[in-house]
Design a protein around this motif. Structure first.
Motif, short mmCIF file in Angstrom:
data_model
loop_
_atom_site.label_atom_id
_atom_site.label_comp_id
_atom_site.label_asym_id
_atom_site.label_seq_id
_atom_site.Cartn_x
_atom_site.Cartn_y
_atom_site.Cartn_z
N LEU A 1 11.16 33.20 31.57
CA LEU A 1 10.39 34.24 30.87
C LEU A 1 9.30 34.77 31.79
O LEU A 1 8.66 34.01 32.52
N GLN A 2 9.12 36.07 31.78
CA GLN A 2 7.99 36.71 32.45
C GLN A 2 7.31 37.64 31.46
O GLN A 2 7.98 38.25 30.62
N ALA A 3 5.98 37.73 31.54
CA ALA A 3 5.26 38.60 30.61
C ALA A 3 3.84 38.82 31.10
O ALA A 3 3.32 38.09 31.96
N GLY B 1 -3.84 38.56 31.89
CA GLY B 1 -3.16 38.14 33.11
C GLY B 1 -1.66 38.21 32.96
O GLY B 1 -1.13 38.98 32.14
N THR B 2 -0.97 37.39 33.74
CA THR B 2 0.48 37.36 33.73
C THR B 2 0.97 35.92 33.67
O THR B 2 0.23 34.98 33.98
N THR C 1 5.96 37.49 20.33
CA THR C 1 4.98 38.48 20.77
C THR C 1 3.53 38.01 20.60
O THR C 1 2.63 38.59 21.19
N GLN C 2 3.31 36.98 19.77
CA GLN C 2 1.95 36.52 19.53
C GLN C 2 1.92 35.01 19.33
O GLN C 2 2.89 34.41 18.84
N MET C 3 0.79 34.40 19.71
CA MET C 3 0.52 33.01 19.39
C MET C 3 -0.93 32.90 18.91
O MET C 3 -1.80 33.64 19.38
N TYR D 1 -1.52 37.70 22.98
CA TYR D 1 -0.61 38.81 22.70
C TYR D 1 0.22 39.05 23.96
O TYR D 1 -0.33 39.28 25.04
N PHE D 2 1.55 38.98 23.82
CA PHE D 2 2.44 39.14 24.96
C PHE D 2 2.99 40.56 25.01
O PHE D 2 3.26 41.18 23.98
N SER D 3 3.20 41.06 26.23
CA SER D 3 3.78 42.38 26.41
C SER D 3 4.62 42.37 27.70
O SER D 3 4.54 41.43 28.49
#
Length: 202
Positions: free
Chosen positions: A35-37, A55-56, A159-161, A174-176
């Motif tokens: 996984l990358q995000a 960040g990433t 998408t969220q934790m 929040y992931f994007s």
């Protein structure tokens, strides 16, 4: 009659959301090897003070991750399968701890873990909100770093934790720009501290 119909509707909706979120978690655990995000994070203290960062991240399951805070201060967290390194370039300080001792002590470790999630956590459904289906995961062992972890899925993707710890802090992530199962270079999960860095072992 109208009240009964409303109760039935709410019950069916809740069950559907639970089925969707549970299925999404199972799909993540079964089918996501890497996984990358990008991420945006807020940490709210018990007193209401908010800290924001971004960040990433890169994850290779099980047990490998690279979590980089870029703003407001740079910080690097790397797990190589045996150890977790935390490096602060400004302080020139690297902290290293055994992977077993640090297991599930961070959001990255949760995402990079093996498929034993349900063995370690009790899952319960939460109401969907703004197109996000939610699950709450409560650790079965009381000595975990977090009291509860909430996982939010949208269109099948995590998408969220939201994490609540024992100090009254709430961490929201929040992931994007999610990339599922990209080919990742193994070298990014290795860390060699700079020669001028202080190394602290825990």
């Amino acid at each position: 009659m109208r009240k009964l119909a409303l109760i039935i509707l709410v019950t069916v909706t809740s069950q559907t959301a639970w089925a969707d979120a549970a299925g999404d978690l199972k799909n993540y655990l079964t089918n996501t090897q890497s996984l990358q995000a990008s991420f945006r994070q807020t940490v709210t203290s018990q007193q209401g003070k908010v800290q924001q960062s971004s960040g990433t991240l890169a994850i290779q399951r099980p047990g490998l991750f690279r979590w980089i805070y870029q703003k407001p201060f740079e910080q690097l967290i790397i797990a190589d399968g045996k150890q977790i390194w935390l490096y602060d370039p400004d302080l020139k300080q690297a902290t290293v701890k055994d992977m077993g001792k640090a297991l599930e002590s961070s959001p990255a470790a949760l995402l990079a873990g093996n498929n034993q999630f349900e063995r370690n956590y009790k899952l319960r459904p939460l109401a969907s909100s703004e197109g996000v289906d939610w699950l709450e995961a409560i650790p079965k062992q009381a000595d975990q770093s977090f009291e509860t972890v909430k996982l939010g899925f949208s269109q099948g993707q995590l998408t969220q934790m939201e994490l609540h710890d024992h100090f009254g802090q709430t961490t929201r992530i929040y992931f994007s720009a999610l990339k599922i199962n990209p080919k990742l270079d193994a070298s990014q999960f290795r860390f060699i501290p700079p020669k001028d860095a202080d190394v602290i072992r825990e």
